[in-house]
Write a protein that holds these residues in place. Sequence first.
Motif, PDB file in Angstrom:
ATOM      1  N   PRO A  90       0.827  -1.218   0.000  1.00 12.79           N
ATOM      2  CA  PRO A  90       0.000   0.000   0.000  1.00 12.79           C
ATOM      3  C   PRO A  90       0.855   1.259   0.000  1.00 12.79           C
ATOM      4  O   PRO A  90       1.882   1.327   0.679  1.00 12.79           O
ATOM      5  CB  PRO A  90      -0.794  -0.107   1.313  1.00 12.79           C
ATOM      6  CG  PRO A  90      -0.688  -1.540   1.720  1.00 12.79           C
ATOM      7  CD  PRO A  90       0.626  -2.026   1.213  1.00 12.79           C
ATOM      8  N   VAL A  91       0.434   2.247  -0.781  1.00 18.81           N
ATOM      9  CA  VAL A  91       1.104   3.544  -0.845  1.00 18.81           C
ATOM     10  C   VAL A  91       0.078   4.631  -0.546  1.00 18.81           C
ATOM     11  O   VAL A  91      -0.921   4.755  -1.253  1.00 18.81           O
ATOM     12  CB  VAL A  91       1.750   3.782  -2.223  1.00 18.81           C
ATOM     13  CG1 VAL A  91       2.390   5.166  -2.283  1.00 18.81           C
ATOM     14  CG2 VAL A  91       2.780   2.710  -2.533  1.00 18.81           C
ATOM     15  N   ILE A  92       0.301   5.406   0.513  1.00 19.32           N
ATOM     16  CA  ILE A  92      -0.634   6.448   0.949  1.00 19.32           C
ATOM     17  C   ILE A  92       0.062   7.797   0.835  1.00 19.32           C
ATOM     18  O   ILE A  92       1.113   8.020   1.441  1.00 19.32           O
ATOM     19  CB  ILE A  92      -1.082   6.210   2.399  1.00 19.32           C
ATOM     20  CG1 ILE A  92      -1.682   4.804   2.538  1.00 19.32           C
ATOM     21  CG2 ILE A  92      -2.086   7.269   2.846  1.00 19.32           C
ATOM     22  CD1 ILE A  92      -1.826   4.343   3.966  1.00 19.32           C
ATOM     23  N   LYS A  93      -0.528   8.687   0.067  1.00 14.34           N
ATOM     24  CA  LYS A  93       0.080   9.992  -0.136  1.00 14.34           C
ATOM     25  C   LYS A  93      -0.028  10.841   1.128  1.00 14.34           C
ATOM     26  O   LYS A  93      -1.096  10.969   1.719  1.00 14.34           O
ATOM     27  CB  LYS A  93      -0.593  10.709  -1.310  1.00 14.34           C
ATOM     28  CG  LYS A  93       0.043  12.058  -1.652  1.00 14.34           C
ATOM     29  CD  LYS A  93      -0.620  12.678  -2.869  1.00 14.34           C
ATOM     30  CE  LYS A  93       0.008  14.031  -3.198  1.00 14.34           C
ATOM     31  NZ  LYS A  93      -0.631  14.639  -4.400  1.00 14.34           N
ATOM     32  N   VAL A  94       1.100  11.433   1.539  1.00 17.83           N
ATOM     33  CA  VAL A  94       1.128  12.343   2.693  1.00 17.83           C
ATOM     34  C   VAL A  94       1.118  13.784   2.204  1.00 17.83           C
ATOM     35  O   VAL A  94       0.314  14.607   2.635  1.00 17.83           O
ATOM     36  CB  VAL A  94       2.369  12.082   3.574  1.00 17.83           C
ATOM     37  CG1 VAL A  94       2.450  13.099   4.715  1.00 17.83           C
ATOM     38  CG2 VAL A  94       2.334  10.665   4.128  1.00 17.83           C
ATOM     39  N   ASP A  95       2.020  14.105   1.283  1.00 15.77           N
ATOM     40  CA  ASP A  95       2.051  15.418   0.637  1.00 15.77           C
ATOM     41  C   ASP A  95       2.705  15.242  -0.730  1.00 15.77           C
ATOM     42  O   ASP A  95       2.887  14.112  -1.190  1.00 15.77           O
ATOM     43  CB  ASP A  95       2.791  16.456   1.501  1.00 15.77           C
ATOM     44  CG  ASP A  95       4.196  15.995   1.900  1.00 15.77           C
ATOM     45  OD1 ASP A  95       4.901  15.445   1.033  1.00 15.77           O
ATOM     46  OD2 ASP A  95       4.570  16.170   3.082  1.00 15.77           O
TER      47      ASP A  95
END
Length: 331
Positions: free
Chosen positions: A273-278
Motif C-alpha cells: 500500500p502507498v498512501i500519499k502524505v504530501d
Amino acid sequence: MAKSENQKLKLLYILKILYKYTDETHSITTQELIEKLEAYGIKAERKSIYADFAALDDFGLSVEKSTKDGKVSYFLADKVFELPELKLLVDIVQSAKFITEKKSNSLIKKIEQFSSRYESNLLQRQVFVADRVKTMNESIYYNIDALYQAMNANKKISFSYYTWNVDKTLKPRRNGDRYTVSPWALTWDDENYYLIAYDGEEKKEKFFRVDKMKDIASLDESREGAKAYEKFNLAKFSKKTFGMFGGESKKVTLEVDNSMVGVLFDRFGLDIPVIKVDENTVRIIVEASVSRQFISWIISLGEGVKIVEPQSVLDTMQEEIKRLSQTYGKQ
C-alpha cells in the motif's frame, strides 16, 4: 502418416513412451507399449521390442524389468535427471525473483518433460512460494542474450535505464538519455541479475539491474576498462549487499520520500500500500522480518525512509541507535 514413414522413428517413440509413462514405481508391459506405438502409426512385434530395449541399453539407457503378481513390465531406469534433481530445478526457477511468473511456468513445463507423467504431478505440488516478488520485465531473457553477445564481441553497449515512481510505473532515468558503457560481466545477487560495466567517462565500475534495462544496442566501439575489471573483486562486492535475516514478521509503516519509493518496490513488490502524505512524501506499509539487519537496512537508506510504526519496531530502532552510539561514540 504411412507405416513406412513412421517405422524408422520407432526407437525414438519407444524412448518417448518410456519417458512419459514409466519411472521406478511405474512400469509398462510390452503389449501396452505396442498399443501406444500403434497410436503413432507404428507396427511392432513383441520380439522386436526386446531388440529395441537391447539397443537402448547399448546406447547407455537401461530398461529394467519389473515383476509383480506374475506380470512382467518394464521401466526406463536411466533418465537425464532424477526426481529430486527435477524438484531442485523447479524450486530454483520458481523462487528466482528475476524470472517472471509467465516464464517460470514455461520453464517448469519444459522441466516436466524430463519426468514421467506421474512424477510431473509431484513437481506441480512442489511449486509453491507464497507471495514471491517476481520481476515483470519479460524481456530480461533477451537482455541477457544481447549482453553476452556484446561481451563476446568485445563491444560497448547503449541502453535506456528505468526506475519505479510513486505511480508504480517504470520511468526512464536521465530524462530518457541513453547510457553508454562497456559490459564486462553478469552476476546474480539478492535474486536479481546485475550487469557489471565500466563507465569510460567517469572512469569507474557501475552496476545495472538487467530487468530495468531496455533497448540494448551493441556499438561499433571496443570495450574499455579491462584493467579495472581485472582488479574488481566480485566476492567483496557480494558481501556488501543487503540480506534479510530471520526475525519476527511485522507490518511496518514507513514514511518515504518520493525519490526512494523504487527501493521499496524492488524489495517488497508493487502490491504494498502507498498512501500519499504530501507532494513529496508517501507512507508505505511493508511486512518484514524485523531483525538487526532490517533495521540496519533502513538506516542505510538515510533520511528518505523513516519508520513510523509500530512502536515496538521504533523501540528496536532506538535500541540499535543506542548500541551503535555506544560502539562508535567517542572513546
